[in-house]
Design an enzyme around this catalytic site. Sequence first.
Site, PDB file in Angstrom:
ATOM      1  N   HIS A   1       0.737  -1.160  -0.068  1.00  0.00           N
ATOM      2  CA  HIS A   1      -0.102   0.054  -0.044  1.00  0.00           C
ATOM      3  C   HIS A   1       0.961   1.133  -0.099  1.00  0.00           C
ATOM      4  O   HIS A   1       1.960   1.155   0.616  1.00  0.00           O
ATOM      5  CB  HIS A   1      -0.873   0.158   1.089  1.00  0.00           C
ATOM      6  CG  HIS A   1      -1.784   1.006   1.231  1.00  0.00           C
ATOM      7  ND1 HIS A   1      -1.385   2.371   1.704  1.00  0.00           N
ATOM      8  CD2 HIS A   1      -3.104   1.096   0.879  1.00  0.00           C
ATOM      9  CE1 HIS A   1      -2.640   3.124   1.416  1.00  0.00           C
ATOM     10  NE2 HIS A   1      -3.568   2.396   1.211  1.00  0.00           N
TER      11      HIS A   1
ATOM     12  N   ASP B   1     -11.136   1.636  -0.905  1.00  0.00           N
ATOM     13  CA  ASP B   1     -10.386   2.597  -0.383  1.00  0.00           C
ATOM     14  C   ASP B   1     -11.174   3.419   1.058  1.00  0.00           C
ATOM     15  O   ASP B   1     -10.806   4.573   1.125  1.00  0.00           O
ATOM     16  CB  ASP B   1      -9.639   3.378  -1.199  1.00  0.00           C
ATOM     17  CG  ASP B   1      -8.295   3.877  -0.391  1.00  0.00           C
ATOM     18  OD1 ASP B   1      -7.836   3.534   0.403  1.00  0.00           O
ATOM     19  OD2 ASP B   1      -7.604   4.911  -1.159  1.00  0.00           O
TER      20      ASP B   1
HETATM   21  C1  1DF Z   1      -5.269   8.818   1.309  1.00  0.00           C
HETATM   22  C2  1DF Z   1      -5.267   8.036   0.356  1.00  0.00           C
HETATM   23  C3  1DF Z   1      -4.849   8.187   2.545  1.00  0.00           C
HETATM   24  C4  1DF Z   1      -5.072   6.702   0.316  1.00  0.00           C
HETATM   25  C5  1DF Z   1      -4.501   7.019   2.775  1.00  0.00           C
HETATM   26  O1  1DF Z   1      -3.813   6.426   3.681  1.00  0.00           O
HETATM   27  C6  1DF Z   1      -4.854   6.081   1.562  1.00  0.00           C
HETATM   28  C7  1DF Z   1      -5.496  10.309   0.975  1.00  0.00           C
HETATM   29  C8  1DF Z   1      -3.469   7.498   4.707  1.00  0.00           C
HETATM   30  O2  1DF Z   1      -6.230  10.584   0.169  1.00  0.00           O
HETATM   31  O3  1DF Z   1      -4.809  10.891   2.119  1.00  0.00           O
HETATM   32  O4  1DF Z   1      -4.853   4.883   1.919  1.00  0.00           O
HETATM   33  N1  1DF Z   1      -5.210   5.516  -0.695  1.00  0.00           N
HETATM   34  O5  1DF Z   1      -4.994   4.663  -0.744  1.00  0.00           O
HETATM   35  O6  1DF Z   1      -5.605   6.306  -1.814  1.00  0.00           O
HETATM   36 MN    MN Z   2      -5.691   3.174   0.479  1.00  0.00          MN
END
Ligand code: 1DF
Ligand code: MN
Length: 350
Positions: free
Chosen positions: A187, A313
């Site tokens: 991730h 997500d």
């Molecule tokens: C964000 C996006 C944050 C994802 C995430 O974990 C995350 C974000 C802190 O939008 O700041 O898992 N993502 O996977 O797109």
């Molecule tokens: Mn994510």
Amino acid sequence: MSHELKTGGDRGYIRIATEEAFGTREIIDTYLKMIADGTADKGMVSLWGFYATSPSERAVQIMERLIDLDDMRIKNMDAAGVDKAILALTAPGVQPIKDVELAKRLAYEANDTLAAAVDRHPDRYVGLAAVAPQDPQWSADELRRCAGLGFKGVQINSHTQGEYLDNPKFAPILEALVELDWPLYIHPSPPPDEMMGSMVDAGLDGAVFGFGVETGFHLLRLMTAGVFDRYPSLQVIVGHMGEALPYWMYRLNYMHQAGVRSGRYESIKPLKHDIPYYMQNNVYVTSSGMAWAPAIKFAQQVLGEDRVMYAMDYPYQYVPDEVRTHDNLDVSDLTKKKLMQLNAEKIFKI
Ligand code: 1DF
Ligand code: MN
């Protein structure tokens, strides 16, 4: 046409969302302490300095939804027609924490918190383990403990303080995954300071772009470093439709082979297979953050329809209408069922 979103398989498949996040208050407080005492990297300051302190609606709602593992989450899953969530500790997990004993304790406790939630909602949740790659042998042992708790894989939030999983020091983790026959979900995390450059100044360090660049780099270097020659059965999952690598696959392969032939780099050596082979035999991608028919169909075309899975997500992109985008894809019923249900059941052994 907008159809009602219901759980229970009314469209011929159940929906399994494969990149769903939870957090613990203590880990987020640890991030805030690192930001306050100046030991956080730029990405931590940008990411958790925002979510954990901003009064904006997005930040407040995400914080509340991250910590909750019961009524609110189940209600939101019901409203989006999501039958099951594959849950993992939110990025960057405990990986940036420099006190290794603290990192291990927090990962251990997060695993217990998640295991208890899965026990409360066994038909709705599937758990992925968290580890502290700062201590590879402890992490390998923790994976085995988590197998006993009923977890189905591990999520590692990309680099650990600038180090990547092709580094031989992490071999105990990869060996435990092979032994357990568990997938590794890589991730995104914020890029390490040495990659960050001017991304924060440009406002492009996070999920908008920086995450994908860094995570795509991680997956690519696992391939070029020969990790899948060393561990041919290892399966890696990445989100966001493959962190751009499927779209780049032709060029990656051409230039990688050119680099091998010219002997330009010490680190670029001949491999047993080419990049498309590893992409099609060792990689799964999910549609987290990428509810976009052309990208989903392109990934199915170049990786094969057995290697593309649905993800929401939650809570970062809770947009129930994006579920309809997947439901409405113009692919065969079987291809759609693989995307929404069957591929996840197979790789996570649900
Ligand atoms: C964000 C996006 C944050 C994802 C995430 O974990 C995350 C974000 C802190 O939008 O700041 O898992 N993502 O996977 O797109
Ligand atoms: Mn994510």
